[in-house]
Design a protein around this motif. Structure first.
Motif, PDB file in Angstrom:
ATOM      1  N   PRO A   1     -28.404   7.236  58.935  1.00 34.38           N
ATOM      2  CA  PRO A   1     -29.525   8.161  59.304  1.00 34.38           C
ATOM      3  C   PRO A   1     -29.943   8.049  60.749  1.00 34.38           C
ATOM      4  O   PRO A   1     -29.874   6.731  61.282  1.00 34.38           O
ATOM      5  N   GLY A   2     -30.550   9.014  61.377  1.00 30.49           N
ATOM      6  CA  GLY A   2     -31.012   8.925  62.447  1.00 30.49           C
ATOM      7  C   GLY A   2     -32.533   9.439  62.230  1.00 30.49           C
ATOM      8  O   GLY A   2     -33.309   9.145  61.407  1.00 30.49           O
TER       9      GLY A   2
ATOM     10  N   LEU B   1     -12.652   5.824  64.041  1.00 25.92           N
ATOM     11  CA  LEU B   1     -14.134   6.289  63.441  1.00 25.92           C
ATOM     12  C   LEU B   1     -14.883   5.157  62.955  1.00 25.92           C
ATOM     13  O   LEU B   1     -16.047   5.095  62.783  1.00 25.92           O
ATOM     14  N   THR B   2     -13.896   4.001  62.382  1.00 27.80           N
ATOM     15  CA  THR B   2     -14.581   2.661  61.936  1.00 27.80           C
ATOM     16  C   THR B   2     -15.278   1.917  62.995  1.00 27.80           C
ATOM     17  O   THR B   2     -16.776   1.778  62.713  1.00 27.80           O
ATOM     18  N   GLU B   3     -14.710   1.914  64.023  1.00 27.37           N
ATOM     19  CA  GLU B   3     -15.491   1.253  65.172  1.00 27.37           C
ATOM     20  C   GLU B   3     -16.740   2.043  65.822  1.00 27.37           C
ATOM     21  O   GLU B   3     -17.911   1.610  65.762  1.00 27.37           O
ATOM     22  N   LEU B   4     -16.620   3.394  65.871  1.00 24.26           N
ATOM     23  CA  LEU B   4     -17.687   4.270  66.174  1.00 24.26           C
ATOM     24  C   LEU B   4     -18.943   3.891  65.195  1.00 24.26           C
ATOM     25  O   LEU B   4     -19.947   3.986  65.585  1.00 24.26           O
TER      26      LEU B   4
ATOM     27  N   VAL C   1     -24.266   1.913  63.919  1.00 22.59           N
ATOM     28  CA  VAL C   1     -25.171   1.364  62.872  1.00 22.59           C
ATOM     29  C   VAL C   1     -26.310   0.453  63.616  1.00 22.59           C
ATOM     30  O   VAL C   1     -27.377   0.360  63.140  1.00 22.59           O
ATOM     31  N   HIS C   2     -25.931   0.019  64.685  1.00 18.93           N
ATOM     32  CA  HIS C   2     -26.580  -0.954  65.461  1.00 18.93           C
ATOM     33  C   HIS C   2     -27.426  -0.422  66.522  1.00 18.93           C
ATOM     34  O   HIS C   2     -27.947  -1.001  67.424  1.00 18.93           O
ATOM     35  N   THR C   3     -27.405   0.876  66.621  1.00 12.42           N
ATOM     36  CA  THR C   3     -28.310   1.709  67.674  1.00 12.42           C
ATOM     37  C   THR C   3     -29.216   2.742  67.114  1.00 12.42           C
ATOM     38  O   THR C   3     -28.884   3.361  66.106  1.00 12.42           O
ATOM     39  N   ARG C   4     -30.254   3.105  67.978  1.00  8.79           N
ATOM     40  CA  ARG C   4     -31.075   4.022  67.518  1.00  8.79           C
ATOM     41  C   ARG C   4     -30.433   5.440  67.945  1.00  8.79           C
ATOM     42  O   ARG C   4     -30.257   5.545  69.066  1.00  8.79           O
ATOM     43  N   HIS C   5     -30.695   6.304  67.062  1.00  9.02           N
ATOM     44  CA  HIS C   5     -30.055   7.549  67.616  1.00  9.02           C
ATOM     45  C   HIS C   5     -31.117   8.843  66.982  1.00  9.02           C
ATOM     46  O   HIS C   5     -31.733   8.549  65.724  1.00  9.02           O
ATOM     47  N   ARG C   6     -31.087   9.838  67.586  1.00  5.56           N
ATOM     48  CA  ARG C   6     -31.757  11.093  66.991  1.00  5.56           C
ATOM     49  C   ARG C   6     -31.247  11.871  65.801  1.00  5.56           C
ATOM     50  O   ARG C   6     -31.713  12.023  64.659  1.00  5.56           O
TER      51      ARG C   6
END
Ligand code: ZN
Length: 422
Positions: A157-158, A186-189, A194-199
């Protein structure tokens, strides 16, 4: 990514069965993943989920017991979805069930027969040439019976409910570029997201080709309106230049973001038009759904010599190539995340930038890229053109424009437009 590919390489995957489950378990050990099972016989749009296929062993052995073709040495040796066989037969009886690579005598081809009951072996032409007119023992120890189709879904979720859909197919056996490179990327992305904030919110699908995307679409029709962009990822580790394939619409935000990123940052990168051939973008772009889902790859399907053969192995996929694709995908998603539309608050004549500390007071020289970016932003920001539109028209990088837009916003020369950022 390279380590995950090595772990997953030996597994015999197909469009259903325990190989897919084992693969999804590995992905689920690295990122949050929900596993979905769809029963055989379930109607998904115009198709039916087939019986589940599993295989333990298969071989062709000579009268002296030597295995001439052995599933244990390469899972490509058995045509995927082969029904069980246990027989003794002559070479001429066996021959219609043997497949070789049309161009390379030393490569094993990859063959499937998902929707028609059949069985077969794939082998190198040079091995076929050694077979003699004797009686062979032929064994395919498989099961093809009601079970289920399995796929994995990772939701991150963003701040917004708008969703970016990212998918890759997980149905190929020991082939590296097609499709382990997409799985690893896609696994790496996802692990990074998971560890960054995104809109935006992200939904990543690890699905068997075609039937998997149809099953997901059939089960998620009420969710599709929130999909604002999407990319099907496959064949992302071979040496070919980066390739983005446009959506059916051709002018979606993701199309323009990908064109800008690839054309401005990656020499030799290609942007190609939509064609109703390829991977799961065919289903997402069918006219009834018409989702803004493009596709990112290096080679397209069938474009490289090793495609669908034993030569599509771990040596073909170089870590630098995977890494470059990951960075490009990240840059495209960054544009989708940050694109906004502004309105110039002083649109009558150019506002004086110098007194606001945005422009040096001594004049006469040519503008540097930042000054030019500000002038473009002020000129084009009438509420109808986004920062990305301006980047494409001005030939200035989105990053520079987005940074300058922030400064103009702070100086109260721009206002965020009420217009949709998408
Ligand atoms: Zn393929």
């Amino acid at each position: 990514m390279a380590a995950q590919m090595r772990d997953l390489f030996p597994i015999c995957r197909s469009i259903s069965g325990d190989g897919v489950r084992e693969t999804l378990r590995d992905i689920g050990s690295r990122i949050p993943l929900e596993i979905q099972e769809v029963a055989s016989g379930t109607q998904v749009l115009d198709r039916t989920v087939p019986d589940e296929w599993n295989i333990r062993d298969a071989y062709i052995s000579a009268p002296d017991g030597e295995r001439i073709v052995d599933f244990q040495s390469s899972n490509l040796h058995v045509m995927s979805y082969s029904e069980p066989v246990r027989a003794h037969m002559t070479l001429s009886e066996l021959r219609p069930h043997l497949f070789t690579h049309p161009e390379r005598a030393d490569w094993i081809p990859y063959r499937t027969s998902y929707y028609e009951r059949a069985w077969g072996f794939c082998l190198a032409e040079e091995v076929l040439d050694t077979l003699e007119h004797v009686e062979y023992e032929v064994v395919i120890d498989s099961t093809l019976e009601p079970g289920s189709l399995t796929y994995g879904e990772c939701f991150i979720p963003g701040d917004d409910d708008d969703v970016v859909l990212l998918t890759t197919h997980v149905c190929h056996p020991s082939l590296a570029n097609d499709n382990l490179s997409g799985i690893a990327l896609l696994t790496e992305l996802a692990a990074q997201l998971v560890h960054t904030r995104h809109r935006l919110s992200y939904r990543l699908l690890f699905i068997p080709g075609t039937i998997g995307s149809l099953a997901w679409l059939a089960a998620n029709r009420e969710r599709l309106a929130s999909v604002v962009a999407g990319i099907v990822v496959a064949c992302v580790g071979d040496p070919a230049p980066l390739t983005y394939k446009r959506t059916r619409r051709g002018t979606a935000l993701v199309d323009r973001a990908a064109a800008h990123v690839l054309e401005s940052g990656y020499r030799d990168a290609r942007v190609v038009d939509f064609v109703p051939w390829g991977w799961d973008e065919r289903q997402f772009n069918s006219p009834g759904f018409d989702l803004p889902v493009g596709s990112l790859s290096r080679s397209r399907e069938g474009e490289y010599a090793e495609y669908h053969s034993s030569a599509d192995d771990l040596d073909l996929v170089q870590p630098e190539q995977l890494e470059e694709t990951l960075l490009a995908l990240g840059a495209i998603l960054d544009v989708v995340e940050r694109n906004r539309t502004f309105t110039n608050r002083i649109p009558h004549g150019e506002p004086q930038l110098g007194k606001r500390g945005l422009y040096p007071s001594t004049g006469g020289g040519l503008p540097d890229v930042e000054r030019l970016a500000m002038l473009w932003l002020l000129n084009q920001s009438d509420g109808s053109k986004s920062v990305l539109d301006i980047a494409l028209r001005a030939g200035i990088s989105f990053d520079v424009l987005a940074g300058c837009a922030e400064r103009l916003l702070e100086a109260e020369l721009l206002a965020v437009s009420e217009e949709s950022r998408l």
